[in-house]
Write a protein that holds these residues in place. Structure first.
Motif, short mmCIF file in Angstrom:
data_model
loop_
_atom_site.label_atom_id
_atom_site.label_comp_id
_atom_site.label_asym_id
_atom_site.label_seq_id
_atom_site.Cartn_x
_atom_site.Cartn_y
_atom_site.Cartn_z
N ASN A 146 31.27 15.06 14.66
CA ASN A 146 30.79 14.53 15.95
C ASN A 146 31.13 13.23 16.20
O ASN A 146 30.71 12.41 17.02
CB ASN A 146 29.06 14.40 15.88
CG ASN A 146 28.38 14.17 17.23
OD1 ASN A 146 28.87 14.78 18.23
ND2 ASN A 146 27.36 13.23 17.15
N ASP A 147 32.49 12.79 15.60
CA ASP A 147 32.95 11.54 15.60
C ASP A 147 34.55 11.53 16.16
O ASP A 147 35.12 12.81 15.93
CB ASP A 147 33.35 11.05 14.06
CG ASP A 147 33.01 9.49 14.18
OD1 ASP A 147 32.87 8.66 15.00
OD2 ASP A 147 33.31 8.86 13.30
N VAL A 148 34.86 10.68 17.09
CA VAL A 148 36.24 10.86 17.53
C VAL A 148 36.71 9.34 17.77
O VAL A 148 35.88 8.49 18.11
CB VAL A 148 36.09 11.63 18.85
CG1 VAL A 148 35.22 11.01 19.89
CG2 VAL A 148 37.61 11.68 19.49
N ARG A 149 37.93 9.01 17.85
CA ARG A 149 38.56 7.93 18.01
C ARG A 149 39.81 7.70 18.37
O ARG A 149 40.70 8.78 17.79
CB ARG A 149 38.63 6.99 16.42
CG ARG A 149 37.25 6.43 16.05
CD ARG A 149 36.50 5.66 16.75
NE ARG A 149 35.12 5.12 15.98
CZ ARG A 149 34.16 5.61 15.69
NH1 ARG A 149 33.80 6.77 16.51
NH2 ARG A 149 33.21 5.05 15.42
N LEU A 150 40.36 6.90 19.23
CA LEU A 150 41.67 6.58 19.65
C LEU A 150 42.15 5.29 19.14
O LEU A 150 41.29 4.34 19.57
CB LEU A 150 41.93 6.94 21.05
CG LEU A 150 43.58 6.77 21.51
CD1 LEU A 150 43.27 7.81 22.75
CD2 LEU A 150 43.80 5.47 21.83
N VAL A 151 43.13 5.33 18.51
CA VAL A 151 43.45 3.90 17.71
C VAL A 151 45.12 3.79 18.00
O VAL A 151 45.95 4.66 18.23
CB VAL A 151 43.42 3.77 16.27
CG1 VAL A 151 43.89 2.53 15.73
CG2 VAL A 151 42.10 3.99 16.03
N ARG A 152 45.38 2.37 18.61
CA ARG A 152 46.80 1.97 18.93
C ARG A 152 47.24 0.73 18.61
O ARG A 152 46.34 -0.06 18.41
CB ARG A 152 46.95 2.20 20.53
CG ARG A 152 46.55 1.04 21.37
CD ARG A 152 47.20 -0.03 21.78
NE ARG A 152 47.78 0.45 22.98
CZ ARG A 152 49.02 0.71 23.20
NH1 ARG A 152 50.04 0.86 22.22
NH2 ARG A 152 49.62 1.00 24.44
N ALA A 207 44.98 9.68 17.77
CA ALA A 207 43.52 10.30 18.21
C ALA A 207 43.11 11.12 16.82
O ALA A 207 43.79 12.07 16.51
CB ALA A 207 43.21 10.70 19.50
N LEU A 208 41.89 11.18 16.60
CA LEU A 208 41.46 11.93 15.56
C LEU A 208 40.06 12.12 15.89
O LEU A 208 39.02 11.58 15.99
CB LEU A 208 41.55 11.47 14.29
CG LEU A 208 41.02 12.19 12.92
CD1 LEU A 208 41.90 13.53 12.88
CD2 LEU A 208 41.14 11.25 11.89
N ALA A 209 39.53 13.61 15.94
CA ALA A 209 38.19 14.01 15.87
C ALA A 209 37.84 14.78 14.82
O ALA A 209 38.50 15.73 14.15
CB ALA A 209 38.01 14.66 17.23
N GLN A 210 36.63 14.52 14.32
CA GLN A 210 35.78 15.37 13.07
C GLN A 210 34.35 15.54 13.37
O GLN A 210 34.04 14.42 13.65
CB GLN A 210 36.33 14.78 11.67
CG GLN A 210 37.72 14.92 11.27
CD GLN A 210 37.93 14.11 10.08
OE1 GLN A 210 36.82 13.77 9.50
NE2 GLN A 210 38.96 14.36 9.50
#
Length: 377
Positions: A102-108, A97-100
Motif C-alpha cells: 500500500n506504499d508508493v514513492r517517486l524520488v529524484r 519510483a517504487l511501490a510495495q
C-alpha cells in the motif's frame, strides 16, 4: 566562477497573477539572453508556436495566453513561453519510483549548477486542478504532483539532438494539469512530441509506476523499470557519460533493494548524490513525492522541507553550496571526437554579463562566454 548560492521560494498562487509577474520580471532578462544567444529568434513564428500548442495541448492555451499577456505580450516572450522547438538545454538527475503493498514513492535528485535553477516550488490551480512542483522555464515543471496523486519527474536523456517538439518541462506541466493516472499520462506522452531526448519516471496513488524514454520529435518507449539517469536504451551514444557517471548511477538504481518509504535514503548517498557544484553538476535538491499523501519532501543540503497540496505553506530557504563542493577545480571531459564547446563549464558563465550585453545590443554566441573564450574584435 559564479555564485554557488541559491534561494528556494515556495509560492502559492492559484491563478497566474502578481506573484508570477514578479517572477517573470526577475528571471526574464537571463532567459531572454539565453533564448537569443542560442538562436531562439530564428525559430518558429509566434503564430506557429501557438498553433502547435493548440494542436497538441489545447487545454493549456488559455493559461498560455494569460501568461503571455502578463509577460507583456512581446513576440519573443510568446515564442519563449510556448517552448515549441526551443533551443537546446541539458541537465543531469537520477530518478526512481517504487511501490510495495500500500506504499508508493517517486524520488529524484536534481543535479545541475545553482546558477541554472529557478529555485521555485509553485502550488497552482491554473486549470482547476491543484498542482505542486519545481518550476522550469517559468511555467513548466521538472517534477511535480497533482491532486489526483499523479507524480512525474524528468532527467536529461543524454544527447543534444533536437527535432520538432516541445520543451519537456511544458509537457510535464500538461500531464499534471490533465491526467489522473500513470496510464493516462503514458497515452499523452505517446502523443505529444518532445524536442529532445528525456527520461521520465511516473507514479500514481494506485501504486502504478512507469519509466519512459522520450525521443526527439515524438515517440515514447516504456522501460521495464521505473528508474532513469542520463542515457537511453537505444543505440545512440550518450553525451559525456564519464562526466555524468550515468551508467554507474543507473546500475545502482537497478540493483538497489529497499522499500518505498526508504527509497529517498538511496538518493542521499553515493553514487546518486553529486557534489561537483563548481563543475555545474551538484545535487541541488532531493525530491520525495508521496502520491497517496499528495505530499513532497525536499532535502536541500541535509535539511528537510515538507509540503503538501492541502497544507502548503509559503516560505523561503537560502542555500550556499560552496561548503558542499568537494571538487573546486572544474574537470573537462571531452570525448576523443569532441569538437564543440565544453558545456560542463556552463556554471562558470557570468549570466549577468550576458544579459547586459544583449540588452546593449552587443550580445555574442553563448559559447563565447565560456572560460578560455575571447571577445570577438
Amino acid at each position: 566562477m559564479g555564485s554557488l548560492e541559491l534561494t528556494f521560494d515556495a509560492v502559492n498562487e492559484p491563478a497566474p497573477g502578481p506573484k508570477w509577474a514578479a517572477r517573470w520580471q526577475r528571471s526574464w532578462p537571463a532567459y531572454e539572453a539565453w533564448f537569443v544567444g542560442r538562436g531562439g529568434d530564428h525559430g518558429p513564428s509566434r503564430k506557429d508556436c501557438r498553433a502547435a500548442l493548440q494542436r497538441h495541448m489545447p487545454e493549456l492555451v488559455g493559461v498560455y495566453d494569460r501568461l503571455v499577456a502578463i509577460a507583456g505580450g512581446s513576440d519573443r516572450a510568446a515564442r519563449f513561453l510556448s517552448t515549441w522547438c526551443p533551443p537546446t538545454y541539458l541537465g543531469g538527475c537520477s530518478l526512481a519510483a517504487l511501490a510495495q503493498g500500500n506504499d508508493v514513492r517517486l524520488v529524484r535528485n536534481y543535479d545541475l549548477s545553482p546558477e541554472l535553477n529557478e529555485g521555485l516550488l509553485l502550488r497552482s490551480e491554473w486549470s482547476g486542478r491543484a498542482v505542486m512542483g519545481m518550476v522550469e522555464f517559468l511555467w513548466g515543471l521538472s517534477d511535480g504532483i497533482n491532486d489526483a496523486g499523479l507524480s512525474i519527474a524528468l532527467a536529461y536523456g543524454g544527447r543534444s539532438e533536437t527535432s520538432e517538439g516541445f520543451g519537456i518541462t511544458t509537457i510535464l506541466r500538461y500531464v499534471l494539469e490533465t491526467c489522473t493516472s500513470v496510464d493516462q499520462a503514458v497515452t499523452v506522452l505517446d502523443r505529444v512530441p518532445s524536442h529532445m531526448a528525456y527520461n521520465l519516471v511516473l507514479a500514481d496513488a494506485s501504486g502504478a509506476t512507469a519509466g519512459i524514454e522520450m525521443l526527439p520529435g515524438g515517440g515514447a518507449r516504456r522501460m521495464p523499470k521505473a528508474i532513469a539517469t542520463n542515457h537511453q536504451s537505444g543505440p545512440e551514444r550518450a553525451d559525456r557519460p564519464a562526466f555524468t557517471r550515468s551508467f554507474e548511477r543507473h546500475a545502482h538504481l537497478s540493483g538497489m533493494r529497499t522499500s518505498p518509504r526508504n527509497l529517498h535514503r538511496q538518493f542521499l548517498a553515493r553514487p546518486l548524490i553529486q557534489d561537483r557544484y563548481s563543475e555545474g553538476f551538484g545535487t541541488l535538491f532531493t525530491a520525495e513525492y508521496d502520491p497517496k499523501a499528495r505530499s513532497l519532501g525536499l532535502t536541500i543540503c541535509d535539511e528537510r522541507w515538507d509540503q503538501a497540496l492541502d497544507a502548503f505553506v509559503e516560505g523561503q530557504r537560502r542555500v550556499d553550496y560552496a561548503h558542499k563542493d568537494a571538487h573546486p577545480v572544474a574537470v573537462k571531459y571531452l570525448g576523443a571526437d569532441h569538437t564543440g564547446p565544453d558545456w560542463s563549464l556552463a556554471a562558470t558563465i557570468d549570466w549577468k554579463a550576458v544579459a547586459r550585453d544583449y540588452a546593449n545590443g552587443c550580445g555574442r554566441d553563448i559559447a563565447s562566454y565560456l572560460p578560455g573564450k575571447t571577445r570577438a574584435a
